[in-house]
Design a protein around this motif. Structure first.
Motif, PDB file in Angstrom:
ATOM      1  N   ALA B 211      10.327 -19.341 -30.236  1.00  0.00           N
ATOM      2  CA  ALA B 211      11.627 -20.005 -30.398  1.00  0.00           C
ATOM      3  C   ALA B 211      12.407 -19.974 -29.089  1.00  0.00           C
ATOM      4  CB  ALA B 211      12.420 -19.327 -31.511  1.00  0.00           C
ATOM      5  N   VAL B 212      12.420 -18.828 -28.447  1.00  0.00           N
ATOM      6  CA  VAL B 212      13.172 -18.691 -27.197  1.00  0.00           C
ATOM      7  C   VAL B 212      12.597 -19.629 -26.129  1.00  0.00           C
ATOM      8  CG1 VAL B 212      13.524 -17.118 -25.251  1.00  0.00           C
ATOM      9  CG2 VAL B 212      14.105 -16.392 -27.583  1.00  0.00           C
ATOM     10  N   ARG B 213      11.278 -19.701 -26.055  1.00  0.00           N
ATOM     11  CA  ARG B 213      10.668 -20.567 -25.030  1.00  0.00           C
ATOM     12  C   ARG B 213      10.966 -22.035 -25.297  1.00  0.00           C
ATOM     13  NH1 ARG B 213       5.455 -16.769 -25.009  1.00  0.00           N
ATOM     14  NH2 ARG B 213       6.410 -15.137 -23.756  1.00  0.00           N
ATOM     15  N   LEU B 214      10.908 -22.412 -26.565  1.00  0.00           N
ATOM     16  CA  LEU B 214      11.239 -23.794 -26.917  1.00  0.00           C
ATOM     17  C   LEU B 214      12.668 -24.121 -26.494  1.00  0.00           C
ATOM     18  CD1 LEU B 214       9.974 -24.716 -30.512  1.00  0.00           C
ATOM     19  CD2 LEU B 214       9.658 -26.017 -28.408  1.00  0.00           C
ATOM     20  N   LEU B 215      13.580 -23.196 -26.803  1.00  0.00           N
ATOM     21  CA  LEU B 215      14.993 -23.433 -26.492  1.00  0.00           C
ATOM     22  C   LEU B 215      15.240 -23.458 -24.989  1.00  0.00           C
ATOM     23  CD1 LEU B 215      16.718 -21.302 -29.286  1.00  0.00           C
ATOM     24  CD2 LEU B 215      17.011 -23.762 -28.939  1.00  0.00           C
ATOM     25  N   LYS B 216      14.545 -22.583 -24.263  1.00  0.00           N
ATOM     26  CA  LYS B 216      14.753 -22.558 -22.814  1.00  0.00           C
ATOM     27  C   LYS B 216      14.263 -23.844 -22.152  1.00  0.00           C
ATOM     28  CE  LYS B 216      15.288 -17.791 -21.541  1.00  0.00           C
ATOM     29  NZ  LYS B 216      14.904 -16.676 -20.679  1.00  0.00           N
ATOM     30  N   ARG B 217      13.171 -24.369 -22.654  1.00  0.00           N
ATOM     31  CA  ARG B 217      12.620 -25.595 -22.069  1.00  0.00           C
ATOM     32  C   ARG B 217      13.340 -26.849 -22.578  1.00  0.00           C
ATOM     33  NH1 ARG B 217       7.301 -22.956 -22.369  1.00  0.00           N
ATOM     34  NH2 ARG B 217       7.132 -23.706 -24.493  1.00  0.00           N
ATOM     35  N   SER B 218      14.150 -26.658 -23.603  1.00  0.00           N
ATOM     36  CA  SER B 218      14.793 -27.794 -24.247  1.00  0.00           C
ATOM     37  C   SER B 218      15.771 -28.481 -23.301  1.00  0.00           C
ATOM     38  CB  SER B 218      15.542 -27.311 -25.489  1.00  0.00           C
ATOM     39  OG  SER B 218      16.491 -28.261 -25.885  1.00  0.00           O
ATOM     40  N   GLU B 219      15.785 -29.815 -23.395  1.00  0.00           N
ATOM     41  CA  GLU B 219      16.745 -30.572 -22.593  1.00  0.00           C
ATOM     42  C   GLU B 219      17.982 -30.908 -23.403  1.00  0.00           C
ATOM     43  OE1 GLU B 219      14.564 -33.898 -21.040  1.00  0.00           O
ATOM     44  OE2 GLU B 219      13.466 -32.611 -19.622  1.00  0.00           O
ATOM     45  N   ARG B 220      17.820 -30.950 -24.731  1.00  0.00           N
ATOM     46  CA  ARG B 220      18.947 -31.337 -25.589  1.00  0.00           C
ATOM     47  C   ARG B 220      18.985 -30.411 -26.819  1.00  0.00           C
ATOM     48  NH1 ARG B 220      15.925 -35.637 -24.840  1.00  0.00           N
ATOM     49  NH2 ARG B 220      15.482 -35.868 -27.056  1.00  0.00           N
ATOM     50  N   PRO B 221      19.309 -29.144 -26.601  1.00  0.00           N
ATOM     51  CA  PRO B 221      19.254 -28.196 -27.708  1.00  0.00           C
ATOM     52  C   PRO B 221      20.504 -28.233 -28.589  1.00  0.00           C
ATOM     53  CG  PRO B 221      19.960 -27.076 -25.730  1.00  0.00           C
ATOM     54  CD  PRO B 221      19.745 -28.514 -25.345  1.00  0.00           C
ATOM     55  N   GLY B 336      13.553 -13.603 -41.658  1.00  0.00           N
ATOM     56  CA  GLY B 336      14.266 -12.364 -41.377  1.00  0.00           C
ATOM     57  C   GLY B 336      15.759 -12.493 -41.596  1.00  0.00           C
ATOM     58  N   ASP B 337      16.430 -11.356 -41.473  1.00  0.00           N
ATOM     59  CA  ASP B 337      17.878 -11.296 -41.595  1.00  0.00           C
ATOM     60  C   ASP B 337      18.514 -11.933 -40.354  1.00  0.00           C
ATOM     61  OD1 ASP B 337      20.502  -9.953 -42.425  1.00  0.00           O
ATOM     62  OD2 ASP B 337      20.142  -9.124 -40.429  1.00  0.00           O
ATOM     63  N   ALA B 338      19.573 -12.709 -40.570  1.00  0.00           N
ATOM     64  CA  ALA B 338      20.170 -13.461 -39.457  1.00  0.00           C
ATOM     65  C   ALA B 338      20.592 -12.545 -38.309  1.00  0.00           C
ATOM     66  CB  ALA B 338      21.370 -14.267 -39.963  1.00  0.00           C
ATOM     67  N   GLY B 339      21.187 -11.415 -38.642  1.00  0.00           N
ATOM     68  CA  GLY B 339      21.634 -10.491 -37.599  1.00  0.00           C
ATOM     69  C   GLY B 339      20.459  -9.964 -36.780  1.00  0.00           C
ATOM     70  N   GLN B 340      19.404  -9.581 -37.483  1.00  0.00           N
ATOM     71  CA  GLN B 340      18.240  -9.038 -36.778  1.00  0.00           C
ATOM     72  C   GLN B 340      17.548 -10.122 -35.949  1.00  0.00           C
ATOM     73  OE1 GLN B 340      15.599  -6.388 -38.918  1.00  0.00           O
ATOM     74  NE2 GLN B 340      17.155  -5.979 -40.452  1.00  0.00           N
ATOM     75  N   VAL B 341      17.517 -11.341 -36.494  1.00  0.00           N
ATOM     76  CA  VAL B 341      16.915 -12.453 -35.754  1.00  0.00           C
ATOM     77  C   VAL B 341      17.702 -12.701 -34.470  1.00  0.00           C
ATOM     78  CG1 VAL B 341      16.520 -14.956 -35.782  1.00  0.00           C
ATOM     79  CG2 VAL B 341      15.893 -13.574 -37.777  1.00  0.00           C
ATOM     80  N   LEU B 342      19.033 -12.732 -34.595  1.00  0.00           N
ATOM     81  CA  LEU B 342      19.867 -13.032 -33.425  1.00  0.00           C
ATOM     82  C   LEU B 342      19.758 -11.926 -32.377  1.00  0.00           C
ATOM     83  CD1 LEU B 342      22.820 -14.593 -35.371  1.00  0.00           C
ATOM     84  CD2 LEU B 342      21.554 -15.727 -33.542  1.00  0.00           C
ATOM     85  N   ALA B 343      19.719 -10.687 -32.836  1.00  0.00           N
ATOM     86  CA  ALA B 343      19.569  -9.581 -31.886  1.00  0.00           C
ATOM     87  C   ALA B 343      18.246  -9.717 -31.133  1.00  0.00           C
ATOM     88  CB  ALA B 343      19.639  -8.242 -32.614  1.00  0.00           C
ATOM     89  N   ALA B 344      17.190 -10.083 -31.873  1.00  0.00           N
ATOM     90  CA  ALA B 344      15.886 -10.237 -31.240  1.00  0.00           C
ATOM     91  C   ALA B 344      15.865 -11.443 -30.299  1.00  0.00           C
ATOM     92  CB  ALA B 344      14.800 -10.383 -32.311  1.00  0.00           C
ATOM     93  N   MET B 345      16.550 -12.494 -30.679  1.00  0.00           N
ATOM     94  CA  MET B 345      16.619 -13.693 -29.835  1.00  0.00           C
ATOM     95  C   MET B 345      17.334 -13.376 -28.515  1.00  0.00           C
ATOM     96  SD  MET B 345      15.257 -16.481 -31.370  1.00  0.00           S
ATOM     97  CE  MET B 345      16.047 -17.997 -30.840  1.00  0.00           C
ATOM     98  N   ILE B 346      18.422 -12.619 -28.610  1.00  0.00           N
ATOM     99  CA  ILE B 346      19.183 -12.272 -27.399  1.00  0.00           C
ATOM    100  C   ILE B 346      18.312 -11.427 -26.461  1.00  0.00           C
ATOM    101  CG2 ILE B 346      21.127 -10.867 -26.566  1.00  0.00           C
ATOM    102  CD1 ILE B 346      22.617 -11.806 -29.172  1.00  0.00           C
ATOM    103  N   ALA B 348      15.056 -11.286 -26.390  1.00  0.00           N
ATOM    104  CA  ALA B 348      13.944 -12.084 -25.858  1.00  0.00           C
ATOM    105  C   ALA B 348      14.442 -13.081 -24.811  1.00  0.00           C
ATOM    106  CB  ALA B 348      13.234 -12.811 -26.996  1.00  0.00           C
ATOM    107  N   TRP B 349      15.616 -13.633 -25.040  1.00  0.00           N
ATOM    108  CA  TRP B 349      16.192 -14.595 -24.082  1.00  0.00           C
ATOM    109  C   TRP B 349      16.368 -13.936 -22.713  1.00  0.00           C
ATOM    110  CZ3 TRP B 349      17.355 -19.764 -24.762  1.00  0.00           C
ATOM    111  CH2 TRP B 349      18.055 -20.366 -23.711  1.00  0.00           C
ATOM    112  N   LYS B 350      16.815 -12.677 -22.752  1.00  0.00           N
ATOM    113  CA  LYS B 350      17.067 -11.965 -21.496  1.00  0.00           C
ATOM    114  C   LYS B 350      15.778 -11.555 -20.798  1.00  0.00           C
ATOM    115  CE  LYS B 350      21.653 -10.222 -22.753  1.00  0.00           C
ATOM    116  NZ  LYS B 350      22.353  -9.117 -23.421  1.00  0.00           N
ATOM    117  N   SER B 351      14.741 -11.225 -21.583  1.00  0.00           N
ATOM    118  CA  SER B 351      13.537 -10.699 -20.947  1.00  0.00           C
ATOM    119  C   SER B 351      12.515 -11.789 -20.621  1.00  0.00           C
ATOM    120  CB  SER B 351      12.904  -9.630 -21.839  1.00  0.00           C
ATOM    121  OG  SER B 351      12.569 -10.193 -23.085  1.00  0.00           O
TER     122      SER B 351
END
Lengths: 171, 604
Positions: B211-221, B336-346, B348-351
């Motif tokens: 998900a993170v990679r898709l969003l990072k490469r996205s041109e119109r997210p 998953g739980d929204a909070g846990q998903v978002l924490a994991a997304m953040i 992963a986004w950073k790393s």
């Protein structure tokens, strides 16, 4: 397979054997407009706390995935398995078939029953009750043959199914 | 006497009645208030309630309102709301509230009385097949037939109501079970898993990375966040805000998700869906990657499915596996739980070191800003003091004045045009401040919901933005407000029509206003006064601000009857059966609705 193609799925569901659980499963199918081709249920563990439901249904791939997800989120459901896609499995159904007639028809019915390995479990001079197990196709075929020979009544259990080999469904 | 003085004394639970066991289990579950209405089958519980001080009982005037009040309580606190009603009609009256809670995923435990076990099935007085009736109306339900199951069932019900995707749970309690002694058992320890119900809350790492990679490469997210974020708790909303600001992507909220991301943030493009903003819907339509967190691709959001955001990659994070791929096929599923998903997304986004398509995203924002500049929520309010009040303006002024005052404010609504105007013109910067019936669309929801919110937040400003038709569906709760001195404000946008019905009749049924006129309305000022509340009325623009200020300043309950333009319609609007890019922006384009096909008209 396109998104609109439908398929049949034989789904095994392991549930808590509690009041209302069957109504929950059936209500889910009727409430959401899914098909039930057949459904069987009975307790399967020593303590009688677990029941296994085998439901045969059909729909598009998306619908079948929905059915599995919807079943799985019911509170008393332990496990859901789509036997049709998970690998080789056995499907069996038991049928009791009453054929009424005399003379040649009667002889022919008995001969065909033997070929299909149906057992005679009741007989009078004018009737037989055959018992047979098999998959739905086999029972369908046998019933079709009996129709001109005096087929009077059919009673079928619906399918039960289990995976082949060592794969198990347990909690 | 201290607890240590009698270390080996037998538990004082041996001689508890079933009713006492129920109350003790509620107390152990942290319940401090229940909303209910007595009757024959639940008298033992009411008797036990009378003899204790831990749990407060709020006497409603109708069982439906008890459930909505519990929903308001639950949505504004994150706790489980509790309802107590009697058998038969008590239970059937609660059904609408239960379905409402089911559709909006609100944790509620509803205790229903039942005739004694030996009479079940005999068509006894006030008997109904409550578990049968509520089976499709609840997440789960129980009929307690053995005293030894009682305490366990109550604990189980709370676990089920609040775990996974939350929802309403009914416990049907035969009267003999309530009277007979019953053993008490403590709630199971957190580490003891439920026998069969164990929802997944921790997301799969690979799905997060994808998900993170898709969003990072996205041109119109675009990030599309729903009520699941709110249900996960305030931390999830904080994480969503952090994630959106970290990524700089546009964020839209569903009706259920308002407040999950601050409305005042420049990255917020407004609500999406049928009455969502032009920019939110066009961004959904034109995006190349969509990240849905805690929303369910409801038909109010997607409009015409086969034209919904065609060509975008879709990421869907939800706690309910059956919500994923139900209406819209997605490319990345995250359970998953929204909070846990978002924490994991953040994290992963950073790393993750996938390069971000920065330039393209800047271009995307320019496009969004272009859509924004259309100012789709503009309306024309004549400025003279004698001018007729536009309903949008009434909500806007209410919002601005509450902002000025800076008080903690909670808004509930009924269902219809006023609900959409409230969603469009009242900005929410925090979660749990917005209570509305999204899934079921229950008229009569707002007043009892506001009541439940006010019980939970006695010092806060609780306003029910209502319509004159909806408010009459649970108007009897004015009595409850009076009894408990709950200073709820009912802000009625009175256009003398079931406005949304009238709007659809105007747009889709040739202006034949069949049965949508609110005839023989009560005098809401006098009605308020007869319920020991304050009644106020504004009929022209010059009176609006004063009425709003007086309403807020009054220390008790108030009905403010705001007489608004009867002809005003709710825009923007995606007509039924249309796609996101086929919005009607205002009255000038109403004729476009005439092109709605029969296929479209079939949709609600």
């Amino acid at each position: 397979m396109s998104a609109m193609d439908t398929r049949t799925a034989t789904i095994a569901v392991l549930v808590e054997n509690e009041a209302g659980v069957l109504a929950r499963v059936i209500g889910l199918f009727s409430g959401r407009g899914y098909n039930i081709d057949s459904l069987t249920v009975a307790p399967v563990d020593e303590a009688g706390r677990l029941s296994r439901i085998t439901v045969v249904t059909s729909g598009t791939e998306m619908v079948i995935e929905q059915i599995k997800a919807q079943l799985d989120r019911l509170v008393p459901v332990h496990k859901v398995a789509d036997l049709t896609v998970e690998g080789p499995h056995l499907v069996r159904e038991l049928a009791l078939i009453k054929v009424v007639g005399t003379g040649d028809h009667r002889v022919e019915a008995l001969r065909l029953a033997d070929a299909f390995r149906a057992r005679v479990v009741d007989a009078t001079t004018e009737s037989f009750v055959f018992e047979m197990t098999g998959n739905a196709d086999k029972i369908d075929a046998f019933c079709a043959l009996m129709r001109p020979l005096g087929l009077a009544e059919i009673c079928r259990t619906g399918a039960v199914a289990i995976a082949r080999g060592t794969r198990q469904m347990a909690i | 006497m201290s607890a240590t003085a009698m270390p080996t004394a037998p538990a004082a639970t041996d001689h508890l009645s079933g009713a006492e066991v129920v109350l003790r289990a509620l107390k152990d579950q942290g319940v401090d208030v229940i909303f209910g209405y007595p009757g024959g089958a639940v008298l033992p519980i009411y008797d036990a309630l009378f003899q204790q001080n831990h749990i407060r009982h709020i006497l409603v005037r109708h069982e439906q309102a008890a459930v909505h009040a519990a929903e308001g309580y639950a949505r504004s606190t994150g706790k489980v709301g509790v309802v107590l009603v009697t058998s038969g009609p008590g239970a059937t009256n609660a059904v609408t509230g239960l379905v409402d809670a089911l559709m909006d995923s609100i944790p509620v435990v509803c205790l229903t009385g039942q005739v004694p076990t030996h009479l079940i099935g005999n068509d006894a007085f006030q008997e109904a097949d409550t578990t049968g009736i509520t089976r499709p109306a609840t997440k789960h339900n129980y009929l307690v037939k053995r005293s030894e199951d009682l305490a366990r069932v109550v604990h189980d019900a709370f676990y089920v109501a609040r775990s996974g995707r939350p929802g309403p749970v009914v416990i049907d309690l035969p009267k003999d079970i309530l009277i007979k002694p019953a053993p008490y058992v403590d709630a199971p320890k957190a580490e003891a898993p439920h026998r069969s119900y164990r929802p997944v809350t921790a997301p799969n790492r690979d799905a997060i990375l994808e998900a993170v990679r898709l969003l990072k490469r996205s041109e119109r997210p675009i990030i599309y966040a729903g009520g699941g974020v709110i249900n996960s708790g305030p931390e999830a909303s904080r994480l969503l805000t952090e994630f959106v600001r970290l990524t700089g992507m546009p964020c839209t909220n569903t009706l259920m998700g308002l407040g999950a991301f601050p409305a005042s943030d420049p990255l917020f493009v407004g609500m999406l869906g049928m009455h969502g903003t032009y920019e939110a819907n066009l961004a959904m339509h034109g995006c190349d990657v969509m990240f849905n967190i805690g929303a369910r691709f409801d038909d109010r959001i997607t409009g015409r499915l086969d034209k919904f955001s065609v060509g975008s990659k879709k990421i869907h994070a939800d706690i309910d596996p059956s919500s994923i791929n139900k209406n819209v096929k997605v490319d990345v599923a995250i359970l998953g739980d929204a909070g846990q998903v978002l924490a994991a997304m953040i994290e992963a986004w950073k790393s993750d070191d996938t390069p971000i398509a920065k330039d393209a995203q800047l271009g995307w924002w320019r496009k969004i800003d272009g859509w924004r500049s259309i100012n789709c929520l503009a309306y024309t309010q004549a400025p003279e003091p004698g001018a007729i009040i536009k309903p949008q303006h009434a909500v806007k002024r209410l919002f601005e004045i509450t902002q000025e005052l800076g008080r903690e404010t909670f808004i509930s609504t009924e269902v219809g045009q006023h609900q959409m105007w409230a969603a469009q013109y009242f900005g929410f910067d925090k979660p749990n401040r917005w209570m509305t019936s999204g899934g079921l669309g229950t008229m009569g929801y707002g007043l009892p919901a506001a009541m439940g919110v006010q019980i939970a937040h006695p010092d806060a400003l609780c306003i029910d933005i209502a319509g004159e038709a909806s408010i009459l569906m649970n108007i009897q709760e004015m009595g409850t407000l009076a009894q408990y001195r709950l200073p709820v404000k009912v802000f009625i946008l009175n256009n003398e029509y079931m406005g949304m019905v009238r709007q659809w009749q105007e747009l889709l049924h040739g202006g034949r206003y069949s049965e949508s006129y609110s005839a023989s309305l009560p005098d809401f000022v006098k009605l308020a006064e007869s319920f020991h509340a304050r009644g106020l009325r504004a009929t022209k623009l010059g009176e609006l601000d004063d009425v709003i200020r007086e309403m807020i300043a009054h220390p008790g309950p108030v009905i403010a009857d705001i007489c608004v333009d009867q002809k005003e319609n709710c825009f923007p609007m995606i007509p039924s059966g249309a796609a996101h890019n086929e919005m009607i922006l205002g009255p000038d384009q109403e004729k476009n609705a005439a092109s709605v096909t029969d296929e479209g008209k079939v949709l609600v």
